[in-house]
Motif scaffolding. Sequence first.
Motif, mmCIF file in Angstrom:
data_model
loop_
_atom_site.group_PDB
_atom_site.id
_atom_site.type_symbol
_atom_site.label_atom_id
_atom_site.label_comp_id
_atom_site.label_asym_id
_atom_site.label_seq_id
_atom_site.Cartn_x
_atom_site.Cartn_y
_atom_site.Cartn_z
ATOM 1 N N TYR A 36 -7.319 -4.615 -7.454
ATOM 2 C CA TYR A 36 -8.548 -5.677 -7.776
ATOM 3 C C TYR A 36 -8.966 -6.253 -6.525
ATOM 4 O O TYR A 36 -10.117 -6.294 -6.178
ATOM 5 N N LEU A 37 -7.956 -6.758 -5.749
ATOM 6 C CA LEU A 37 -8.637 -7.397 -4.651
ATOM 7 C C LEU A 37 -9.259 -6.675 -3.733
ATOM 8 O O LEU A 37 -10.237 -6.799 -2.730
ATOM 9 N N ASN A 38 -8.726 -5.178 -3.613
ATOM 10 C CA ASN A 38 -9.342 -4.198 -2.935
ATOM 11 C C ASN A 38 -10.703 -3.674 -3.427
ATOM 12 O O ASN A 38 -11.088 -2.670 -3.011
ATOM 13 N N GLN A 39 -11.174 -4.157 -4.531
ATOM 14 C CA GLN A 39 -12.068 -3.827 -4.943
ATOM 15 C C GLN A 39 -12.159 -2.373 -5.498
ATOM 16 O O GLN A 39 -13.260 -1.445 -5.486
ATOM 17 N N ILE B 256 -1.854 5.052 -11.810
ATOM 18 C CA ILE B 256 -0.313 4.369 -11.705
ATOM 19 C C ILE B 256 0.271 5.003 -10.614
ATOM 20 O O ILE B 256 0.595 4.298 -9.611
ATOM 21 N N ASP B 257 0.574 6.454 -10.629
ATOM 22 C CA ASP B 257 1.293 7.024 -9.423
ATOM 23 C C ASP B 257 0.111 7.007 -8.127
ATOM 24 O O ASP B 257 0.621 7.192 -7.029
ATOM 25 N N LYS B 258 -1.100 6.994 -8.354
ATOM 26 C CA LYS B 258 -2.015 7.075 -7.107
ATOM 27 C C LYS B 258 -1.564 5.665 -6.327
ATOM 28 O O LYS B 258 -1.955 5.882 -5.361
ATOM 29 N N ILE B 259 -1.328 4.600 -7.071
ATOM 30 C CA ILE B 259 -1.414 3.413 -6.186
ATOM 31 C C ILE B 259 0.284 3.215 -5.889
ATOM 32 O O ILE B 259 0.644 2.084 -5.399
ATOM 33 N N ASN C 196 -6.081 3.110 -0.203
ATOM 34 C CA ASN C 196 -5.722 3.973 0.794
ATOM 35 C C ASN C 196 -7.006 4.976 0.959
ATOM 36 O O ASN C 196 -6.613 6.288 1.207
ATOM 37 N N GLY C 197 -8.336 4.265 1.142
ATOM 38 C CA GLY C 197 -9.455 5.207 1.479
ATOM 39 C C GLY C 197 -9.897 5.974 0.112
ATOM 40 O O GLY C 197 -10.960 6.558 0.244
ATOM 41 N N MET D 70 0.706 -1.179 0.028
ATOM 42 C CA MET D 70 -0.055 -0.083 0.119
ATOM 43 C C MET D 70 0.782 1.434 0.002
ATOM 44 O O MET D 70 0.364 2.381 -0.284
ATOM 45 N N GLY D 71 2.140 1.121 0.413
ATOM 46 C CA GLY D 71 3.149 2.412 0.156
ATOM 47 C C GLY D 71 4.350 1.948 -0.308
ATOM 48 O O GLY D 71 4.536 0.855 -0.843
#
Length: 442
Positions: free
Chosen positions: A346-349, A308-311, A353-354, A122-123
């Motif tokens: 995709y697993l996080n649907q 892309i940069d968002k994740i 990060n909110g 996540m980070g």
Amino acid sequence: MKWFKRILLLLILLIAVVVYLNYPKLNIISGYASKYMASSVTIGGHSPAYINQNDLKMPLIELATTEYSEDGASADVYGLLERKAIDRNGLGSVLVNADYKEDQNYLQPNRNKKFDSLPYPMGQLPPKDSLFPEIDYSKLEKAISLAFSNPEVQKTRTLLVLYKGHLIGEKYEEGFTKDTPILGWSMTKSILATCYGVLQNQGKINMDWPAPIAEWKDDERKEITLNHLLRMQSGLEWSEDYSGISDVTKMLFLDSDMTKAQRIKKAIAKPTEIWNYSSGTSNLLSGILRQQFRSHQEYLDFPYEALIDKIGAHSMIIEADLEGNYVGSSYAWANTRDWARFGQLYLNQGLWNGQQLFDKSWIDYIAKPTTNSNGTYGAHFWLNNGENYPDVPKDMYSMNGYQGQYVFIIPSKEMVIVRTGLAEPPAFNANEVLSGIVSAVE
């Protein structure tokens, strides 16, 4: 003496015929070799010698003599049909042609590479050391090692496993690390599709809209929707054959604007009547994506800014053609950990990060089997119909690329498995490796 001259003449004629019939192929061969060399050096970070000794040791492609210099990469076949590829900052490498002007200015995407204080995936911080009682770690290690057990045949380069958002295993062959960008080939199609999912979530696009192609408005192609294109069921003519000269090889290695190749094709069936896998369709969709923005700069920024940069997948780069269109069919690079981030998204649907990047319903959409695909294809994602992966949960879906690039997403097991390499089934037994990894979790 007369017979000798006749035989010699026949031999010369035979050679001439062979050269004539194969001469156009040389353009494709040298194009592939020079483009791959340029990208592998500038993005992948490998030496020209390594690329020649490994990646370009393929039937036909190995006929090319490929070199790299500060000016870019060049390749020819027996001195014929030399092709050159250059690097453009932010847009990757591209094959040049007679229309290319060295002093031509070009736009490049803006990147926002934030390095936060969250652990991977996540980070940007190192992953947490996590132990799960339900995991048999010796069995997991054995399953991962299985993918590397016969390197000359399997040719696995990297393998990574996420479980419940935690890194539980990864392995790299010599010359590759967690930071090495790898070409995803057709996994790029799934990145492109996700851009459409983001736009849909923003209320800016609808998959049932007719494709906005001016040339189609007065013929039967006007019935083709974005949904039909994402599902490869447009009914348009297309040849996806990499063994010779075909629609796909001409597009990738000859075209300056790759969004046009599918656009000009005639309809050979009504939408939904046939399923026909087409990289041309993906690049057409990249062109349609460009139409959604007021400027070229907004188009170039969008995949990075909104996804892309968002994740935090900061190693990723999507290469563009000479006209500045993203090659959404084939040319995204990222390191193995960043490829895995997309599986985790995709697993996080769609939640990262909110922030909901795409709606939960998007997963149902891309994982719904497409008519006439024998249950193997959704919307720019591949599905498990039980035949190719009989020992893996049926709900698995995946991003697939040439030579065995995969991001496998298994919701029922809360797992993401990434495998990259230079060989695909049957040389690489994906079912065996996946089932071994899955069975390590009780």
